[in-house]
Design a protein around this motif. Structure first.
Motif, PDB file in Angstrom:
ATOM      1  N   SER A 200       0.808  -1.221   0.000  1.00 46.96           N
ATOM      2  CA  SER A 200       0.000   0.000   0.000  1.00 46.96           C
ATOM      3  C   SER A 200       0.841   1.271   0.000  1.00 46.96           C
ATOM      4  CB  SER A 200      -0.932   0.006   1.214  1.00 46.96           C
ATOM      5  OG  SER A 200      -0.187  -0.030   2.423  1.00 46.96           O
ATOM      6  N   VAL A 203       2.639   3.799  -4.958  1.00 50.25           N
ATOM      7  CA  VAL A 203       1.586   4.491  -5.707  1.00 50.25           C
ATOM      8  C   VAL A 203       2.009   4.593  -7.168  1.00 50.25           C
ATOM      9  CG1 VAL A 203       0.756   5.807  -3.725  1.00 50.25           C
ATOM     10  CG2 VAL A 203       2.572   6.755  -5.171  1.00 50.25           C
ATOM     11  N   ARG A 210       5.594   2.769 -10.765  1.00 54.18           N
ATOM     12  CA  ARG A 210       5.180   2.970  -9.383  1.00 54.18           C
ATOM     13  C   ARG A 210       6.385   3.315  -8.518  1.00 54.18           C
ATOM     14  NH1 ARG A 210       0.311   0.845  -7.823  1.00 54.18           N
ATOM     15  NH2 ARG A 210       1.090   0.232  -5.780  1.00 54.18           N
ATOM     16  N   TRP A 213       5.190   6.436  -1.851  1.00 52.44           N
ATOM     17  CA  TRP A 213       4.512   7.730  -1.733  1.00 52.44           C
ATOM     18  C   TRP A 213       5.376   8.774  -1.032  1.00 52.44           C
ATOM     19  CZ3 TRP A 213       3.805   9.784   3.107  1.00 52.44           C
ATOM     20  CH2 TRP A 213       3.839   8.913   4.195  1.00 52.44           C
TER      21      TRP A 213
END
Length: 455
Positions: A200, A203, A210, A213
């Motif tokens: 998770s 991002v 990707r 974050w």
């Protein structure tokens, strides 16, 4: 070519390109003292006249429908006691990425941070002499052209934002005071390793690409520290605002702040954060209120959007906070500096007027600490303007127009030189001396002494 802020209007032309090659002496860093007569400096009433001429000769781009706050009273000639050029740091090289950024490091002891792609240095605010310099051979210092620089309050530490999306912290060596060492890169390795295993935390930044974050996906265009030294804020052309904890250097929060590239960030003394973007808006961010006292005083604030300020007609390139956080200044491609005043009943801030006179995009704005009301703006028209807010807040006087740079002015800063008053012959004893520093895209840094009558 050194990149200008995103969405810079075509009116800026190629001011930032090809300028450094005109100086044959720019192959090494040199500090020289010259007389103010070598530069074109307009003061007081002549500055007002210059403002009128430049505004009349500007392009047809629409300007914000705001009243002009620039005033030219009959007594303006008494405002400026003296304006002199102190020193110049010539470009380190004539190649790309030579642009410099400046910030006041310590106005109490007279410190100035000058950041370039190859070196970061602390300078004396009075003489421009380097007191601590980073190792130019350090590969990390040249990993990306410097886009912005800020000082971390209360310590001899500077932080720079780079084209490669990283932030770098520089500290004065305890063993060798004359050396500025690279202390950390953000995000740190430990922060990356801690978050990497969790899916998770990854991002999508673009198709099939990707990243974590906590990483900026584009150039870091602005950086600022909170007054209490607890938090660091960075913005990027990736449209995000990130909140970092000090001294742990962990990324606490990442916000999708705007619909386009974010060009600037500023922090008020109360912790309110302001961001300016190519989407023509300024946005206001505050920690989310919480009834839990322990959460309110925790080191993990949850910043959220509290207001959107929309009066600019083009991209916003610079924001600065003055008067203890009660006044906000934003400069943009519409060639003006919009003045906002705190008004809680009107969506946090209300636009009261604009400072006009620049012929091209305003790239940088800075406020000097204290109650002097001094505001400095730098523009793609290669000029620096010094403004002073009236004691009653009604209007601003343009104290000087500095036409000395050979390239667009990408960074400005100002500070009260000393707490001592300077006696003007035939005048009062309340005059003050300010230091104004400007840096251009060709790597030239200039320092000026401005002495004005106290408000």
């Amino acid at each position: 070519m050194q990149l200008l802020p995103r969405r810079l209007c075509m009116a800026t032309g190629s001011a930032a390109a090809g300028e450094a090659g005109d100086r044959s002496s720019g192959s090494k860093q040199v500090a020289i003292t010259v007389s103010s007569s070598s530069s074109t400096v307009s003061t007081s009433s002549s500055a007002a006249a210059a403002a009128a001429v430049s505004e009349a000769s500007s392009s047809t781009m629409s300007l914000p429908s705001l009243p002009s706050l620039s005033v030219a009273a009959a007594g303006d000639s008494c405002l400026v006691s003296s304006f002199a050029h102190v020193n110049t740091l010539l470009p380190l090289s004539t190649g790309t990425g030579s642009a410099a950024a400046v910030a006041v490091a310590d106005s109490v002891h007279g410190g100035l941070v000058v950041a370039r792609a190859a070196t970061v240095a602390l300078h004396d605010l009075f003489t421009m002499e380097a007191t601590s310099t980073s190792d130019s051979a350090d590969d990390a210092s040249a990993a990306g052209s410097v886009k912005c620089v800020a000082h971390l309050h209360g310590c001899k530490t500077a932080v720079t934002g780079h084209q490669d999306g990283r932030l770098r912290l520089w500290q004065v060596s305890s063993r060798v005071p004359g050396r500025l060492r690279l202390a950390a890169e953000l995000p740190t390795v430990s922060d990356r390793l801690r978050r990497f295993p969790v899916p998770s935390n990854h991002v999508t930044v673009r198709r099939h690409h990707r990243r974590l974050w906590i990483e900026h996906a584009d150039a870091v265009s602005g950086v600022a520290a909170s007054a209490d030294g607890r938090f660091l804020f960075s913005v990027s052309w990736d449209k995000t605002l990130k909140v970092w904890a000090l001294p742990s250097l962990r990324c606490l929060q990442s916000l999708l702040a705007h619909d386009d590239a974010v060009n600037a960030v500023a922090v008020a003394p109360d912790g309110t954060v302001y961001t300016g973007s190519a989407d023509r808006r300024v946005r206001v961010w505050e920690p989310r209120p919480d009834s839990d006292k322990a959460r309110r005083h925790s080191r993990k604030p949850a910043y959220h959007l509290v207001a959107t300020l929309s009066r600019h007609m083009a991209a916003v390139n610079a924001v600065a906070v003055g008067c203890g956080g009660q006044v906000l200044y934003s400069g943009g491609n519409d060639r003006c500096v919009v003045v906002w005043e705190r008004e809680d009943s009107a969506s946090h801030m209300v636009a009261v007027g604009a400072l006009r006179g620049h012929r091209k995009a305003v790239l940088s704005v800075a406020c000097a600490a204290g109650d002097g009301g001094l505001v400095v703006s730098g523009s793609a028209d290669q000029t620096v303007r010094a403004w002073r807010r009236a004691a009653d807040g009604q209007g601003y006087a343009c104290l000087a127009v500095i036409d000395a740079h050979g390239s667009a002015v990408r960074s400005v800063t100002a500070a009260l030189a000393t707490a001592q008053k300077w006696h003007r012959p035939g005048g009062g004893d309340g005059d003050e001396e300010w230091r104004v520093c400007s840096a251009s895209f060709d790597g030239e840094v200039r320092l000026w002494s401005l002495r004005v009558a106290a408000a």
